[in-house]
Design a protein around this motif. Structure first.
Motif, PDB file in Angstrom:
ATOM      1  N   GLY A  63       0.859  -1.175   0.000  1.00 35.93           N
ATOM      2  CA  GLY A  63       0.000   0.000   0.000  1.00 35.93           C
ATOM      3  C   GLY A  63       0.894   1.223   0.000  1.00 35.93           C
ATOM      4  N   PHE A  64       0.270   2.397  -0.040  1.00 37.51           N
ATOM      5  CA  PHE A  64       1.093   3.600  -0.186  1.00 37.51           C
ATOM      6  C   PHE A  64       1.900   3.922   1.067  1.00 37.51           C
ATOM      7  CE2 PHE A  64      -1.458   6.477   2.340  1.00 37.51           C
ATOM      8  CZ  PHE A  64      -2.738   5.957   2.270  1.00 37.51           C
ATOM      9  N   ARG A  65       1.517   3.336   2.218  1.00 37.48           N
ATOM     10  CA  ARG A  65       2.272   3.664   3.433  1.00 37.48           C
ATOM     11  C   ARG A  65       3.692   3.103   3.428  1.00 37.48           C
ATOM     12  NH1 ARG A  65      -1.353   5.884   7.264  1.00 37.48           N
ATOM     13  NH2 ARG A  65      -3.389   5.815   6.270  1.00 37.48           N
ATOM     14  N   ASP A  66       3.972   2.160   2.521  1.00 40.68           N
ATOM     15  CA  ASP A  66       5.337   1.635   2.427  1.00 40.68           C
ATOM     16  C   ASP A  66       6.319   2.737   2.085  1.00 40.68           C
ATOM     17  OD1 ASP A  66       4.067  -1.326   0.799  1.00 40.68           O
ATOM     18  OD2 ASP A  66       4.397  -0.912   2.927  1.00 40.68           O
ATOM     19  N   TRP A  67       5.845   3.754   1.341  1.00 46.12           N
ATOM     20  CA  TRP A  67       6.733   4.850   0.974  1.00 46.12           C
ATOM     21  C   TRP A  67       7.107   5.724   2.163  1.00 46.12           C
ATOM     22  CZ3 TRP A  67       9.257   4.682  -3.369  1.00 46.12           C
ATOM     23  CH2 TRP A  67       8.690   4.054  -4.481  1.00 46.12           C
ATOM     24  N   PHE A  68       6.295   5.672   3.255  1.00 48.97           N
ATOM     25  CA  PHE A  68       6.606   6.501   4.414  1.00 48.97           C
ATOM     26  C   PHE A  68       7.820   5.971   5.164  1.00 48.97           C
ATOM     27  CE2 PHE A  68       2.966   8.259   3.076  1.00 48.97           C
ATOM     28  CZ  PHE A  68       1.815   8.250   3.829  1.00 48.97           C
TER      29      PHE A  68
ATOM     30  N   TYR B 232      15.874  10.863   5.809  1.00 52.24           N
ATOM     31  CA  TYR B 232      14.863  11.896   5.596  1.00 52.24           C
ATOM     32  C   TYR B 232      13.573  11.207   5.185  1.00 52.24           C
ATOM     33  CZ  TYR B 232      12.659  16.084   3.643  1.00 52.24           C
ATOM     34  OH  TYR B 232      11.803  17.115   3.373  1.00 52.24           O
ATOM     35  N   LEU B 233      12.709  10.971   6.172  1.00 53.67           N
ATOM     36  CA  LEU B 233      11.443  10.302   5.869  1.00 53.67           C
ATOM     37  C   LEU B 233      10.324  11.316   5.822  1.00 53.67           C
ATOM     38  CD1 LEU B 233      11.728   7.231   8.268  1.00 53.67           C
ATOM     39  CD2 LEU B 233      12.405   7.397   5.885  1.00 53.67           C
ATOM     40  N   VAL B 234       9.476  11.176   4.819  1.00 53.82           N
ATOM     41  CA  VAL B 234       8.326  12.081   4.697  1.00 53.82           C
ATOM     42  C   VAL B 234       7.051  11.252   4.621  1.00 53.82           C
ATOM     43  CG1 VAL B 234       9.483  13.996   3.546  1.00 53.82           C
ATOM     44  CG2 VAL B 234       8.633  12.092   2.211  1.00 53.82           C
ATOM     45  N   ASP B 235       5.940  11.881   4.964  1.00 50.79           N
ATOM     46  CA  ASP B 235       4.655  11.195   4.742  1.00 50.79           C
ATOM     47  C   ASP B 235       4.135  11.625   3.370  1.00 50.79           C
ATOM     48  OD1 ASP B 235       2.468  13.332   6.793  1.00 50.79           O
ATOM     49  OD2 ASP B 235       4.228  13.782   5.569  1.00 50.79           O
ATOM     50  N   GLY B 236       4.930  11.282   2.369  1.00 47.50           N
ATOM     51  CA  GLY B 236       4.566  11.633   1.002  1.00 47.50           C
ATOM     52  C   GLY B 236       4.912  10.481   0.078  1.00 47.50           C
TER      53      GLY B 236
ATOM     54  N   GLN C 266       2.518  15.429   2.720  1.00 49.04           N
ATOM     55  CA  GLN C 266       1.787  15.684   3.964  1.00 49.04           C
ATOM     56  C   GLN C 266       0.431  14.981   3.927  1.00 49.04           C
ATOM     57  OE1 GLN C 266       2.167  20.061   3.798  1.00 49.04           O
ATOM     58  NE2 GLN C 266       3.278  19.831   5.726  1.00 49.04           N
ATOM     59  N   LEU C 267       0.494  13.703   3.596  1.00 46.64           N
ATOM     60  CA  LEU C 267      -0.734  12.942   3.415  1.00 46.64           C
ATOM     61  C   LEU C 267      -1.483  12.711   4.717  1.00 46.64           C
ATOM     62  CD1 LEU C 267       0.544  10.345   0.843  1.00 46.64           C
ATOM     63  CD2 LEU C 267      -1.361  11.876   0.508  1.00 46.64           C
ATOM     64  N   THR C 268      -0.764  12.652   5.853  1.00 47.75           N
ATOM     65  CA  THR C 268      -1.452  12.361   7.109  1.00 47.75           C
ATOM     66  C   THR C 268      -1.829  13.626   7.868  1.00 47.75           C
ATOM     67  OG1 THR C 268       0.761  12.067   7.996  1.00 47.75           O
ATOM     68  CG2 THR C 268      -0.484  10.080   7.512  1.00 47.75           C
ATOM     69  N   ASN C 269      -1.514  14.801   7.274  1.00 46.65           N
ATOM     70  CA  ASN C 269      -1.792  16.059   7.948  1.00 46.65           C
ATOM     71  C   ASN C 269      -3.041  16.684   7.334  1.00 46.65           C
ATOM     72  OD1 ASN C 269      -1.778  18.531   9.152  1.00 46.65           O
ATOM     73  ND2 ASN C 269       0.270  19.130   8.460  1.00 46.65           N
ATOM     74  N   ASN C 270      -4.174  16.541   8.001  1.00 51.42           N
ATOM     75  CA  ASN C 270      -5.426  17.043   7.439  1.00 51.42           C
ATOM     76  C   ASN C 270      -5.439  18.553   7.290  1.00 51.42           C
ATOM     77  OD1 ASN C 270      -6.484  14.556   7.149  1.00 51.42           O
ATOM     78  ND2 ASN C 270      -7.845  14.644   8.916  1.00 51.42           N
TER      79      ASN C 270
ATOM     80  N   GLN D  85      13.510   6.287   2.653  1.00 50.19           N
ATOM     81  CA  GLN D  85      13.873   7.588   2.123  1.00 50.19           C
ATOM     82  C   GLN D  85      13.920   7.473   0.612  1.00 50.19           C
ATOM     83  OE1 GLN D  85      17.604   9.260   3.416  1.00 50.19           O
ATOM     84  NE2 GLN D  85      17.433  10.977   1.995  1.00 50.19           N
ATOM     85  N   TRP D  86      12.916   8.050  -0.066  1.00 46.08           N
ATOM     86  CA  TRP D  86      12.885   7.948  -1.521  1.00 46.08           C
ATOM     87  C   TRP D  86      13.310   9.235  -2.209  1.00 46.08           C
ATOM     88  CZ3 TRP D  86       9.228  11.102  -3.886  1.00 46.08           C
ATOM     89  CH2 TRP D  86       8.196  11.559  -3.061  1.00 46.08           C
ATOM     90  N   ILE D  87      13.668  10.261  -1.404  1.00 49.75           N
ATOM     91  CA  ILE D  87      14.201  11.502  -1.967  1.00 49.75           C
ATOM     92  C   ILE D  87      15.692  11.516  -1.691  1.00 49.75           C
ATOM     93  CG2 ILE D  87      14.078  13.999  -1.935  1.00 49.75           C
ATOM     94  CD1 ILE D  87      11.267  13.772  -0.869  1.00 49.75           C
TER      95      ILE D  87
END
Lengths: 351, 318
Positions: B170-175, B204-208, B226-230, B178-180
């Motif tokens: 799922g997309f949370r694997d990217w969190f 450098y981990l991001v929620d992106g 900032q996927l988890t930041n409403n 460090q993919w940047i």
């Protein structure tokens, strides 16, 4: 009344003519079938791209006409193959005799006409694609944000998929996105000062940004995609806005689609040209075969020489005969009238 | 005790021989079909060997290719035998080989059945290969300047776009990775320095997520960071948002693709196996000794379907 373009055909050349005609007819059937399939393919492609082509663009007529022309060519080829095969066998020929006359008329008038029309369209229509695509893509770009407006709700998805599949961005480049509001007002925060400033600074009250949608991103870029603040040289470190060639797709969708559709149309045009050539040859051959066999009066295995011709007499004589016959028909008809098989009427066999 | 006795006279024998000849050529066609299926599967596996760590097993496509070639060879041989069986002089030279040929045909059919079964069973090994391969692929996503791994970003992006999937499960694997790359991080920025310091390994981990996870069906422009930041996005709730990114993981997507491919190949191979089994005994019967008598006797001769190994013809008056 001399026959037009006569050709003396003894038995052996007649057989050779029939055999060659059989081969050509199968080639014509193949070419017709391929044209049919390819115009179907073009039709499907156009159907997929229908949102990006203005409805007034006449390009959509080309695959339909080519479809009809291909079907007629296929039919002509199949019947021609059957006839030439049957003409070598005295027992099988009579039923084909009746079919041959109407086939020649339909093939020449119908098939030839359709092919010429399709060829003409294939040459003339791609020019109209330019304006059609310009209008269509412009509309799609403007309606990108209207995902809740009935009638335009698919524009976003279709445009994203187009940019992803064809590797293009915007109409002529990524800067086209800077002139369109592609973010719907539903997702703009009215309390955000930046948003309010932007809207107020624009004459038409549009929210314009120097950013592009995600579908413009180029996967070949070594860095993660930069989509926002593309005109600001200080916004992204190590990024030179004067050379964004790998970050986003460089080509515009207009150029890509134009090339794609023009390529398809030119391939279809060359297939139509080949089919036209084959059809002309097959119809000519069938006409010579028909007149030569009529000259023998049905005894097709006969060793006698006979003449094949295109028309029994010159054009003027043909019209005169037709006119006279029209006049004769109003008077009481004589007892014996030979049945009309096909215009022009067969001339008396040359001894 | 003969099984399923059928009486054959001259005309029927000729028809039988012709039918067998046709069936043999259909079997050659079936062999070509299996060969091309195996080739197609091999190419498909090779195309995505990057995300399978180059360690995927090519057993199934290789065996399909081998069986296809063998099927063509055996069936063209059988076709030649049937064709020659109509001529007694030519048939005499084939007679000693018939028994061994029939045994080989039976073995071939058994192996074909096993290969068809393998098509259905390969899914398990593929799953573990894919899980490992995708995890590594995502780890090397940022290494676009490391020779040998510089293509990984392009491969993963194109994979996610084509198969409409995101991440491993799922997309949370990217969190979690460090993919940047560090090359594109502005180390003078406070935000970057804080993030790196707050992580144990200095990553450098991001929620992106990368852009290739975006779903074109979403009504709003794609939200990648900032996927988890409403509060970072207007009118956005990450718990209920479903259309923004692809929900399926790439492992499940690839598994279902290859699974359906191999299921259909297994089904086709089973059909071909049934066809071969059906034409095998009939072919054995036909060439098992009664066809060479076509020219010599016109009378009826009893034919026996199961007497595969009877090699000497019974003369009608002896």
């Amino acid at each position: 009344m001399a026959p037009v373009l006569p050709l003396v055909l003894p038995l052996q050349p007649r057989i050779r003519l029939a055999q060659g005609l059989w081969l050509l007819s199968w080639l014509l059937a193949l070419a017709g079938g391929l044209t049919l399939l390819y115009s179907g393919h073009l039709q499907v492609q156009l159907w997929h791209l229908s949102t990006f082509l203005a409805p007034s663009c006449p390009f959509a007529a080309l695959p339909r006409v080519a479809l009809a022309a291909g079907a007629v060519a296929l039919g002509t080829g199949l019947v021609g193959a059957g006839t030439s095969r049957a003409s070598l066998d005295a027992a099988q020929y009579p039923p084909w005799r009746k079919v041959l006359g109407p086939l020649l008329v339909v093939g020449t008038a119908g098939g030839g006409g359709l092919l010429v029309l399709a060829l003409g369209l294939a040459l003339a229509l791609p020019g109209s694609l330019d304006t059609g695509l310009e209008e269509g893509l412009g509309t799609a770009l403007v309606h990108y944000k209207d995902t809740e407006v009935p009638g335009h709700c698919h524009a976003k998805r279709l445009l994203d998929e187009l940019q992803l599949r064809h590797h293009c961005c915007g109409r002529h480049g990524y800067k086209d996105w800077f002139g369109v509001q592609w973010v719907s007002s539903r997702y703009l925060d009215p309390n955000d000062q930046d948003v309010v400033d932007r809207i107020q600074s624009n004459v038409e009250g549009l929210y314009l940004i120097d950013g592009v949608p995600f579908s413009c991103c180029n996967p070949h870029s070594p860095r993660p995609c930069l989509q926002n603040r593309l005109s600001d040289p200080h916004a992204h470190p190590l990024f030179d806005p004067r050379q964004p060639n790998l970050n986003l797709w460089a080509q515009g969708c207009h150029g890509v689609l134009l090339g794609h559709l023009q390529g398809l149309a030119s391939t279809l045009g060359s297939m139509l040209a080949v089919t036209f050539l084959l059809q002309t040859l097959v119809l000519l051959g069938l006409r010579y075969l028909q007149t030569a066999l009529e000259g023998l009066g049905g005894v097709i295995d006969g060793e006698g020489e006979t003449q094949g011709y295109l028309f029994p007499s010159g054009l003027k004589d043909m019209l005169q005969t037709a006119w006279r016959q029209g006049g004769v028909a109003h008077r009481p008809a004589p007892e014996e009238t030979p049945p009309e098989e096909a215009p022009p009427k067969e001339g008396p066999p040359e001894a | 005790m003969a099984l399923l006795k059928v009486k054959f006279d001259q005309k029927k024998r000729v028809k039988l021989a012709q039918g067998l000849w046709l069936m043999n050529w259909l079997s050659v066609l079936a062999g070509i079909v299996i060969f091309s299926l195996g080739l197609f599967l091999k190419i498909e596996l090779r195309k995505r060997s990057d995300v399978m760590n180059n360690s995927e097993s090519h057993f199934v496509p290789n065996s399909l290719i081998g069986m296809g070639v063998l099927s063509c060879v055996f069936n063209s041989l059988a076709g030649k035998i049937c064709y020659d069986a109509l001529d007694p002089s030519k048939y005499a030279k084939w007679k000693p080989w018939l028994k061994s040929y029939l045994v080989v045909c039976v073995l071939f059919n058994i192996v074909l059945f096993l290969v068809a079964l393998c098509c259905f069973l390969m899914r398990g090994s593929l799953e573990s290969t894919l899980a490992q391969g995708l995890k590594n692929g995502m780890k090397y996503y940022r290494d676009t300047d490391t020779p040998g791994r510089c293509f990984m970003k392009k491969t993963i992006d194109l994979l996610q776009i084509e198969f409409k999937c995101c991440g491993n499960n799922g997309f949370r694997d990217w969190f979690e990775i460090q993919w940047i790359s560090n090359r594109y991080l502005d180390f003078s920025s406070k935000e970057v320095k804080d993030r790196i310091k707050s992580n144990v390994d200095g990553r450098y981990l991001v929620d992106g997520v990368p852009f290739s996870c975006c779903n074109p069906n979403s009504p709003r422009p794609c939200i990648q960071y900032q996927l988890t930041n409403n509060s970072a996005h207007y009118s956005y709730d990450h718990q209920t948002e479903e259309l923004n990114l692809w929900v399926r993981g790439c492992r499940a997507a690839l598994l279902s693709y290859y699974g359906s491919l191999m299921n259909s190949m297994g089904a086709v191979t089973l059909l071909v196996w049934l066809f071969e089994v059906g034409s095998g005994p009939a072919g054995g019967e036909g060439s098992g000794g009664h066809l060479p008598l076509l020219d010599l006797t016109g009378g009826a001769q009893p034919g026996v379907l199961a007497s595969l190994l009877r090699s000497s013809p019974q003369p009608c008056c002896g």
